[in-house]
Design a protein around this motif. Sequence first.
Motif, PDB file in Angstrom:
ATOM      1  N   ALA A   1       7.384 -16.959  -8.409  1.00 34.99           N
ATOM      2  CA  ALA A   1       7.351 -18.077  -9.338  1.00 34.99           C
ATOM      3  C   ALA A   1       8.011 -19.333  -8.765  1.00 34.99           C
ATOM      4  CB  ALA A   1       8.040 -17.694 -10.649  1.00 34.99           C
ATOM      5  N   PHE A   2       8.716 -19.180  -7.653  1.00 37.44           N
ATOM      6  CA  PHE A   2       9.354 -20.337  -7.038  1.00 37.44           C
ATOM      7  C   PHE A   2       8.336 -21.115  -6.207  1.00 37.44           C
ATOM      8  CE2 PHE A   2      13.894 -20.092  -7.946  1.00 37.44           C
ATOM      9  CZ  PHE A   2      13.970 -18.844  -8.548  1.00 37.44           C
ATOM     10  N   ALA A   3       8.518 -22.431  -6.173  1.00 35.09           N
ATOM     11  CA  ALA A   3       7.513 -23.327  -5.594  1.00 35.09           C
ATOM     12  C   ALA A   3       7.050 -22.958  -4.183  1.00 35.09           C
ATOM     13  CB  ALA A   3       8.016 -24.763  -5.628  1.00 35.09           C
ATOM     14  N   PRO A   4       7.937 -22.566  -3.277  1.00 40.97           N
ATOM     15  CA  PRO A   4       7.441 -22.280  -1.923  1.00 40.97           C
ATOM     16  C   PRO A   4       6.333 -21.226  -1.888  1.00 40.97           C
ATOM     17  CG  PRO A   4       9.826 -22.442  -1.893  1.00 40.97           C
ATOM     18  CD  PRO A   4       9.411 -22.464  -3.332  1.00 40.97           C
ATOM     19  N   VAL A   5       6.385 -20.272  -2.805  1.00 42.34           N
ATOM     20  CA  VAL A   5       5.331 -19.258  -2.874  1.00 42.34           C
ATOM     21  C   VAL A   5       4.251 -19.696  -3.867  1.00 42.34           C
ATOM     22  CG1 VAL A   5       4.788 -16.827  -3.315  1.00 42.34           C
ATOM     23  CG2 VAL A   5       6.987 -17.432  -2.328  1.00 42.34           C
ATOM     24  N   ARG A   6       4.694 -20.077  -5.057  1.00 45.19           N
ATOM     25  CA  ARG A   6       3.780 -20.398  -6.153  1.00 45.19           C
ATOM     26  C   ARG A   6       2.753 -21.465  -5.786  1.00 45.19           C
ATOM     27  NH1 ARG A   6       6.557 -23.816 -10.627  1.00 45.19           N
ATOM     28  NH2 ARG A   6       6.002 -25.370  -9.053  1.00 45.19           N
ATOM     29  N   ASP A   7       3.208 -22.462  -5.033  1.00 40.48           N
ATOM     30  CA  ASP A   7       2.348 -23.619  -4.793  1.00 40.48           C
ATOM     31  C   ASP A   7       1.631 -23.591  -3.452  1.00 40.48           C
ATOM     32  OD1 ASP A   7       4.763 -25.897  -6.351  1.00 40.48           O
ATOM     33  OD2 ASP A   7       3.379 -24.427  -7.201  1.00 40.48           O
ATOM     34  N   LYS A   8       1.944 -22.605  -2.625  1.00 43.65           N
ATOM     35  CA  LYS A   8       1.324 -22.589  -1.282  1.00 43.65           C
ATOM     36  C   LYS A   8       0.340 -21.445  -1.077  1.00 43.65           C
ATOM     37  CE  LYS A   8       4.881 -25.178   1.150  1.00 43.65           C
ATOM     38  NZ  LYS A   8       5.675 -25.326   2.383  1.00 43.65           N
ATOM     39  N   VAL A   9       0.480 -20.370  -1.859  1.00 42.96           N
ATOM     40  CA  VAL A   9      -0.422 -19.227  -1.679  1.00 42.96           C
ATOM     41  C   VAL A   9      -1.739 -19.546  -2.371  1.00 42.96           C
ATOM     42  CG1 VAL A   9      -0.780 -16.778  -2.114  1.00 42.96           C
ATOM     43  CG2 VAL A   9       1.502 -17.619  -1.529  1.00 42.96           C
ATOM     44  N   VAL A  10      -2.771 -19.751  -1.604  1.00 40.51           N
ATOM     45  CA  VAL A  10      -4.052 -20.184  -2.170  1.00 40.51           C
ATOM     46  C   VAL A  10      -5.059 -19.035  -2.253  1.00 40.51           C
ATOM     47  CG1 VAL A  10      -3.781 -22.573  -1.470  1.00 40.51           C
ATOM     48  CG2 VAL A  10      -4.876 -20.957   0.095  1.00 40.51           C
ATOM     49  N   LEU A  11      -4.839 -17.976  -1.477  1.00 41.39           N
ATOM     50  CA  LEU A  11      -5.840 -16.919  -1.410  1.00 41.39           C
ATOM     51  C   LEU A  11      -5.176 -15.593  -1.049  1.00 41.39           C
ATOM     52  CD1 LEU A  11      -8.947 -16.422  -1.497  1.00 41.39           C
ATOM     53  CD2 LEU A  11      -8.973 -16.900   0.965  1.00 41.39           C
ATOM     54  N   ASN A  12      -5.677 -14.524  -1.654  1.00 36.86           N
ATOM     55  CA  ASN A  12      -5.198 -13.178  -1.356  1.00 36.86           C
ATOM     56  C   ASN A  12      -6.394 -12.333  -0.931  1.00 36.86           C
ATOM     57  OD1 ASN A  12      -2.279 -13.264  -2.766  1.00 36.86           O
ATOM     58  ND2 ASN A  12      -3.772 -14.252  -4.097  1.00 36.86           N
ATOM     59  N   ILE A  13      -6.312 -11.759   0.259  1.00 35.85           N
ATOM     60  CA  ILE A  13      -7.383 -10.873   0.732  1.00 35.85           C
ATOM     61  C   ILE A  13      -6.736  -9.531   1.030  1.00 35.85           C
ATOM     62  CG2 ILE A  13      -9.129 -10.473   2.507  1.00 35.85           C
ATOM     63  CD1 ILE A  13      -9.220 -13.498   2.945  1.00 35.85           C
ATOM     64  N   VAL A  14      -6.998  -8.552   0.176  1.00 34.78           N
ATOM     65  CA  VAL A  14      -6.378  -7.241   0.355  1.00 34.78           C
ATOM     66  C   VAL A  14      -7.175  -6.429   1.366  1.00 34.78           C
ATOM     67  CG1 VAL A  14      -5.791  -5.039  -0.746  1.00 34.78           C
ATOM     68  CG2 VAL A  14      -5.423  -7.199  -1.969  1.00 34.78           C
ATOM     69  N   ASP A  15      -6.473  -6.014   2.407  1.00 30.63           N
ATOM     70  CA  ASP A  15      -7.060  -5.096   3.387  1.00 30.63           C
ATOM     71  C   ASP A  15      -7.037  -3.705   2.787  1.00 30.63           C
ATOM     72  OD1 ASP A  15      -6.222  -4.165   6.844  1.00 30.63           O
ATOM     73  OD2 ASP A  15      -7.733  -3.437   5.448  1.00 30.63           O
ATOM     74  N   GLY A  16      -8.127  -3.354   2.128  1.00 30.44           N
ATOM     75  CA  GLY A  16      -8.247  -2.022   1.535  1.00 30.44           C
ATOM     76  C   GLY A  16      -9.217  -1.163   2.331  1.00 30.44           C
ATOM     77  N   ILE A  17      -9.354  -1.434   3.616  1.00 33.42           N
ATOM     78  CA  ILE A  17     -10.240  -0.601   4.450  1.00 33.42           C
ATOM     79  C   ILE A  17      -9.582   0.778   4.601  1.00 33.42           C
ATOM     80  CG2 ILE A  17     -11.440  -0.393   6.645  1.00 33.42           C
ATOM     81  CD1 ILE A  17     -12.412  -2.706   4.880  1.00 33.42           C
ATOM     82  N   LYS A  18      -8.338   0.765   5.101  1.00 34.07           N
ATOM     83  CA  LYS A  18      -7.542   1.997   5.115  1.00 34.07           C
ATOM     84  C   LYS A  18      -6.284   1.714   4.308  1.00 34.07           C
ATOM     85  CE  LYS A  18      -8.847   3.698   9.716  1.00 34.07           C
ATOM     86  NZ  LYS A  18      -8.685   5.161   9.626  1.00 34.07           N
ATOM     87  N   GLY A  19      -5.747   2.725   3.700  1.00 33.60           N
ATOM     88  CA  GLY A  19      -4.519   2.543   2.939  1.00 33.60           C
ATOM     89  C   GLY A  19      -3.885   3.893   2.674  1.00 33.60           C
ATOM     90  N   CYS A  20      -3.017   3.934   1.658  1.00 31.63           N
ATOM     91  CA  CYS A  20      -2.414   5.213   1.298  1.00 31.63           C
ATOM     92  C   CYS A  20      -2.372   5.345  -0.218  1.00 31.63           C
ATOM     93  CB  CYS A  20      -1.014   5.371   1.894  1.00 31.63           C
ATOM     94  SG  CYS A  20       0.242   4.296   1.174  1.00 31.63           S
ATOM     95  N   PHE A  21      -2.310   6.589  -0.680  1.00 35.78           N
ATOM     96  CA  PHE A  21      -2.302   6.818  -2.117  1.00 35.78           C
ATOM     97  C   PHE A  21      -1.030   7.503  -2.597  1.00 35.78           C
ATOM     98  CE2 PHE A  21      -3.221  11.366  -1.810  1.00 35.78           C
ATOM     99  CZ  PHE A  21      -3.916  11.479  -0.617  1.00 35.78           C
ATOM    100  N   ASN A  22      -0.172   7.900  -1.666  1.00 31.48           N
ATOM    101  CA  ASN A  22       1.101   8.483  -2.043  1.00 31.48           C
ATOM    102  C   ASN A  22       2.072   8.271  -0.893  1.00 31.48           C
ATOM    103  OD1 ASN A  22       2.729   9.802  -3.988  1.00 31.48           O
ATOM    104  ND2 ASN A  22       2.525  11.754  -2.926  1.00 31.48           N
ATOM    105  N   GLY A  23       3.353   8.310  -1.212  1.00 31.06           N
ATOM    106  CA  GLY A  23       4.353   8.149  -0.165  1.00 31.06           C
ATOM    107  C   GLY A  23       4.545   6.729   0.314  1.00 31.06           C
ATOM    108  N   GLY A  24       3.797   5.786  -0.247  1.00 30.99           N
ATOM    109  CA  GLY A  24       3.924   4.406   0.192  1.00 30.99           C
ATOM    110  C   GLY A  24       5.268   3.812  -0.211  1.00 30.99           C
ATOM    111  N   PRO A  25       5.683   2.729   0.442  1.00 27.64           N
ATOM    112  CA  PRO A  25       4.908   1.932   1.379  1.00 27.64           C
ATOM    113  C   PRO A  25       4.867   2.435   2.818  1.00 27.64           C
ATOM    114  CG  PRO A  25       7.015   0.883   0.975  1.00 27.64           C
ATOM    115  CD  PRO A  25       6.974   2.080   0.074  1.00 27.64           C
TER     116      PRO A  25
END
Lengths: 264, 390
Positions: B291-315
């Motif tokens: 919620a702070f400006a450095p993040v709130r105002d600069k993050v324009v796009l999120n692309i989740v790499d969901g090609i490989k991932g995990c379903f337990n034991g994360g991160p």
Amino acid sequence: MHFRQTAITALLISITLTTGAQHAFIARALSEVQGIEEAHSRTFTDASLYGYINGGAELYLEYGFDTLIVTELVCQGRDIKLEVYRMKDPEAAFGIFSVSRFRCNGGVALTEHVCRSAYQFQFSKGPYYVSIINDTGSEDDQRKSGEIASLIINQISEPPFDPGCFFAEGVDQDVMRGAVLVRGPLGIYNGIPSLIEKFGEASGYSALMIQKGQDTLASLRFNTEESANAFLQHKTASQALKTKAFSSDSTVSIISPNHIIISF
Amino acid sequence: MNQVNRRNFLRLAGAGAAAAAAAPVAQALGTVTPTPATQQGKPDTNIADAAKVPRNEHSMPGLFPGRVAVVKNSRAVNENAIIEKEVYDMIARSMLELTGEKNLKKAWRRFVSPGERIGLKVNPVAGKSLSTSHEVVRSVIAQLEESGIKRSQLTIWDRREFELTDVGFTPDNYPGIRIVGTEQMDKDGLYYGKDGKLYGEHMIDRDWYYWADVEGEYDEYTMPYMVNGGKYSYFTKILTQELDKIINIPILKNAGATVTLALKNLAYGSVSNTGRLHAKLWNETCAQVCAFAPVRDKVVLNIVDGIKGCFNGGPGANPQFFCDYNTIITGSDPVAVDRIGYDIVLAKRIAEGLQKEGTPTALEFMLQAEKLSLGVADRSRIDLREVITS
């Protein structure tokens, strides 16, 4: 041969300087493994575990963590990573093991608590939880992991975790393969999320959960009577409010002021 | 202590430096305004300070509030190898679905422009096997270049520079692109400079911080990973001073019964002194730091790499919990992206017998983020555009 001996010697010196004689058994075990071309170790103690696994460290700290030695090996051209976690006690080691294992394959029982899969060999013995990870999942790498595990197990003199202090009559081996031991909300969250509402943010206990038929039996040993009483008061209040935390068909057996067994 | 730690300790002691937190030189946010904890037993934080900086046209949830594009492709992985051509096409398709544009260059130029300094916030913390993949990052870079963005405008960054190196985000692999982290180590493996200060201390911006009434106390072995102790978590200069726009590229992972995804990758990757925030303020940190400006105002796009991932034991999962999700999730709204990512991970956990249903607590950080107007957590209000290409 010379290179291999040099690599192992360097590793032995590195680990010894790091942690004294305590974990020299890792180097002794590895000195018997054929085919190691490179070895590099790192040590993490207490909260510096954040440097290795970031927020994942919280789970280990909740159980009671002492030291991790990570050894990255190149063995016959392939990468194998050996993680030896020394926890505060055998309960903690079994606890981490119990929430880390999943769909274990069969095989020779090198020690009481073992889990094999294609990419990973895990076990707990004494205060140690050990994970051996390979990159390929191949038969050769699985064999090599098993070889490393066997050599390390032989170096650990402490006995494996015994569930007898939780269930006086003992626990069948088959049942123990699915048992989960937790010591707080993170263990519940990672190991048995369906019990989050029942246990909430309670702490100051160790709980061994096993399946008995359709029921889940949870044997809870509290550090103090006060924490046991607080937990029971929460349970009573939940039942009175008819919340989902505890239904009226769960039963509680008071074994001692610090020890209760709940059946869900 | 091992040799590297011993040398670090000696350098620190020789310079007479202290390892404790220093007071801010100047406070762009003014004095700390503690916000009384909304939940019983939760420590106060300075979230009220975040609202003092007015929002702008780029502020979260960005250009497409509540809209999420999901592309699934079973050909994205073949014999455990990610197929880059397939990933490129998936990302391209997701950008078109998200923006409604028919031209890929136009789709990208909705978010970025030539001349801007653009940061790609990756996640390298779980090692080579479970970090933002190079196939995804290279595809993003390729599409940015095709849209008129020069490599010299790009930075690949995370909190921990040496982890970036460990998993292959190096100048050799990404020529012409800056690779940088807040926490740094020199070529001798030392975290401290000759001035006795952590290299990381030079990378934090004491004008921007997240304050929480939880004391961070660390020994000398842990401090290099925290940068400072005390009650202040400072934003990285990478974010506050060196970048204009952020493209967030997390990897699809669980964290217990919830997910560590877009918001977590941003929040915990942007500030120092994070160890103290996990136990009591995990949800709050994921939401409030963003919620702070450095993040709130600069993050324009999120692309989740969901090609490989995990379903337990994360991160930092063990290999038996790895899986091929074969999915790309794209959105300007990180809350909605996390909500959809959560559904995918939950479905996998249910299929694997780890859970029978979702847990209310799993959505907590998303609900808090929604209350802070960072995006949409309510599934019924999310505009999901799902494409299955194979």
